[in-house]
Write an enzyme that holds these catalytic residues in place. Structure first.
Site, PDB file in Angstrom:
ATOM      1  N   PRO A 171      -6.519  -3.861   8.679  1.00 18.43           N
ATOM      2  CA  PRO A 171      -7.623  -4.620   9.288  1.00 18.43           C
ATOM      3  C   PRO A 171      -7.302  -6.069   9.638  1.00 18.43           C
ATOM      4  O   PRO A 171      -7.847  -7.007   9.051  1.00 18.43           O
ATOM      5  CB  PRO A 171      -8.713  -4.533   8.215  1.00 18.43           C
ATOM      6  CG  PRO A 171      -7.950  -4.478   6.930  1.00 18.43           C
ATOM      7  CD  PRO A 171      -6.719  -3.667   7.235  1.00 18.43           C
ATOM      8  N   CYS A 172      -6.443  -6.251  10.636  1.00 19.17           N
ATOM      9  CA  CYS A 172      -6.127  -7.615  11.060  1.00 19.17           C
ATOM     10  C   CYS A 172      -7.342  -8.298  11.686  1.00 19.17           C
ATOM     11  O   CYS A 172      -7.358  -9.528  11.831  1.00 19.17           O
ATOM     12  CB  CYS A 172      -4.939  -7.620  12.020  1.00 19.17           C
ATOM     13  SG  CYS A 172      -5.094  -6.504  13.416  1.00 19.17           S
TER      14      CYS A 172
END
Length: 211
Positions: A171-172
């Protein structure tokens, strides 16, 4: 507990995930050109964020791409894995696509599928830290850098986020600037904003149900 500490709490389950153990143990020098001559099957589905391409090697999911244009997704896959053998996934990919789309729509449920995560040792450290940021929370690039023991590497952390091939699964989108403002996102700033808004809303709903 301050916001930075709270946002950087790592999930014990993720930290002990055997998929990460095998990924971190690999030496990039041994891997050589990542995915060289590896067969990668892929298919495209639709979600609330547009079209999504899911690609899988024999080790697990190696790409989740997002865009409005399905053709662009295929071109992006070709650019990302120029030495791999790309093959259309066919009908057997329908269940896989459905599971990934369900995860994108509700990231807090998690993705119970094997992942094929390859990169440099530094990238692995960054991506592992990102997976420890809970849905509904955020962390800054500098906080990630401090967490992995490289406090002066905030820009390198940003670069690792930029080359992440697994949208939402790594989850950047939960990484923001130190002042809380949103910065770039490989799949578009509007998608980043939409994902964070969705996760915050889901977290609020969960808290109300638990009250």
């Amino acid at each position: 507990m301050n916001a930075s500490t709270k946002n950087m709490q790592l999930s014990t389950a993720i930290a002990n995930d055997p998929r990460w153990a095998s990924a971190v143990a690999r030496d990039p020098k041994v891997d050589g050109k990542f995915y060289c001559n590896v067969e990668i099957r892929f298919a495209i589905g639709k979600c609330s964020l547009g079209a999504t391409l899911v690609a899988q090697s024999n080790r697990g999911i190696c790409a989740i791409f997002l865009d409005d244009d399905p053709e662009k997704l295929v071109h992006d896959l070709e650019d990302q894995f120029p030495r791999a053998n790309l093959v259309g996934g066919g009908a057997q990919f329908e269940q896989l696509i459905a599971e990934v789309v369900s995860f994108i729509e509700a990231p807090s449920i998690g993705l119970n599928l094997p992942l094929d995560i390859r990169g440099t040792a530094f990238q692995q450290r960054v991506w592992r830290a990102l997976r420890g940021i809970p849905a509904g929370s955020t962390a800054s690039y500098s906080a990630i850098a401090r967490h992995i023991g490289a406090p002066k590497s905030a820009r390198a952390v940003a670069r690792a986020c930029a080359v992440n091939t697994l949208a939402v699964a790594i989850p950047c989108h939960r990484v923001v600037r130190s002042n809380g403002n949103l910065s770039g996102y490989r799949w578009g700033l509007e998608r980043k904003r939409a994902l964070l808004k969705k996760e915050a809303k889901d977290l609020e709903f969960i808290h109300k149900c638990q009250a």
